[in-house]
Design an enzyme around this catalytic site. Sequence first.
Site, short mmCIF file in Angstrom:
data_model
loop_
_atom_site.label_atom_id
_atom_site.label_comp_id
_atom_site.label_asym_id
_atom_site.label_seq_id
_atom_site.Cartn_x
_atom_site.Cartn_y
_atom_site.Cartn_z
CB SER A 253 -27.27 46.30 36.57
OG SER A 253 -27.87 45.05 36.36
CE LYS A 254 -31.41 45.28 44.61
NZ LYS A 254 -30.91 44.27 45.51
NE ARG A 255 -33.49 45.86 36.30
CZ ARG A 255 -33.57 46.72 35.28
NH1 ARG A 255 -33.78 46.28 34.06
NH2 ARG A 255 -33.42 48.01 35.49
#
Length: 474
Positions: A253-255
Site C-alpha cells: 500500500s502507498k500508505r
Amino acid sequence: MGKVRTRFAPSPTGFMHIGNLRSALFEYLVAKSNGGDFILRIEDTDQTRYVEGAVEFIYNTLKLCDIHIDEGPLEGGDYGPYTQSERVDIYRKYAEELVEKGEAYYCFCTEERLEKLREEADIRKVAFMYDGHCLKLSKEEVEEKIKAGVPYVIRQKMPKEGTTSYEDLVYGRISVENELLEDQILLKSDGYPTYNFANVIDDHLMGITHVVRGNEYLSSTPKYLLLYKAFGWESPEYIHLPHIVKEGGKKISKRDGDSTFMDLYNLGYLPKAIINYLALLGWAPEDNQEIYSMDELIKKFNVKRINNSPAVYDIKKLNWVNAHYIKELSLDEFKKLVLPFLEKEYDLDKKSNEWLDELLSIYQNHISYGQEIVEEVRLFFKDDIELDDECLEFMTSEGVNETVMEFRNQIEKMDEWTVEKISEAIQNTKEVTGNKGKLLFMPIRIKTTGQMHGPELPDTLHLLGKDVVLDRLK
Ligand code: GLU
C-alpha cells in the site's frame, strides 16, 4: 461470443499504485488476447477523493506503459460518457426504476439513527446492518417526505433467504448467504451513486463482457449479481486478481510507503520492465519464460493461468527484469535514462564526452535502475576514498603490499594508458610477485576504488586515469 470488452476503472486519486496498474494490464491483456476492446472509465463519484490533474496522470501512465485505450473520456466511443460524474442522471434513472420494480426503496433515516444502530451492534458485538426501517413506509409517506425535502438515499432490497453464487474465473465458485447482505445504499443523499451501484450500471451499459479487478471485490460481487438479476440483465464474467503482498504477507500500500508506478519511474525503472514484471504477479506462463514484450504477453496470455494465491512483490526480481531491459538499450537511450541523475549529483562539465560514453557503456551492464548509477560511479567523482571495515580487514592480508607496490611500479613506467596496457601491467604484477586471484586483484581494486566489487578492473582503472590511480596507490 461477441467481442470481448474489458474496462479499467480507476478513481482519480492522483497516483497509481502497483496493484492498480496490474489491474489495468490484466484488463488490457484479457481484451487484447481475445481481439477485444479496452475501455477507460473514470470513477470519480467520490468527490472528496478527487485530485486535480489525476485524469491526465492516468493517461500519462497508460501511455508510458504502452497500454492503448479503445474508448474513454478523451477517445470517445459509442457508450459514453466515460466519466461517472457525467452520468449521474443515468444512475438516478436506474435507481428509480428499481424502486418502481420493488427491488429498492427510499430511506430517510438520519445519521443519528444510524449511529445509534451502530452503537447497539457494537455492544452486542455483531456486524452492523441496516435494519430495513424505511421499508415499512407507505408510498404516500415516501412522497410526502420527498416533497418536504427530507434528505434520502436509495437502498437495494436484499432477499432475506437463499444464497447467491457465481463462478469466478480465477477463484471458482463464490457463494454468499443472502441474509448476510445488507440493504446497501445505491444512491447517496448528494445524488451520487455508490461504487456498488455505478459499477453495475456502467458495466452493463458499456457492454463489458469481462470484469477484471482486485479481489477485494470478490465477496461483494454477489450483491452486484442481485442487481443484474433485479434488472433482468445478463451479468459479465468475473476475473478477480490476487492481492499483491510484501514478503511476510502484508498487503502492498502507498500508505506504508510502498512504491507507486511513478515512484519507480522516477527512480529510472523502465515502463517495459515494470509491465513485464507486473504480468508475472499472479500470472505464470506454461514454460518458464520470464522476459516478455507487450506483444508476446498478448500472444501468450491466458486467464486460466492466473493464480489465486497472493502474489509476492519482490523488488529483487523487479531489479533483475529491469537490469535486463537496461542492457538492451542503445547507448543513447541509456544516456537519456541516467544523465539526469548524474547531472543532478556531479559536475560533468570537467569530463569529456568520450570519457562519459566509456563510463556509461561500462556501467550499463552493472546497474538495475537509473538512479543506481549515482552511487556506483561516485568513486570517479570524489577526491578521497575511505575504506570500510571489510576493505581494511582485507588489506591486512599477507602479500597485499607487494601487489600494490609492484603494480605501482608497473604503471609508473607505462607510456600509454590503455585498457590493454593496464591488463598487461596487472599480468606483470602477477609474474613478479607470484600473487594471483584475489590477492592480485583485490588490493588494487580496494586501493583505487574503495570497493571490493565493480566492473572489470582494467576498465575501471582506465576511467580513473593514470594520475588518480598513482595517487590512490600511494
Ligand atoms: N474504482 C474502483 C477502484 O479503483 C474500480 C474497481 C473495479 O474495477 O470495479 O478500485
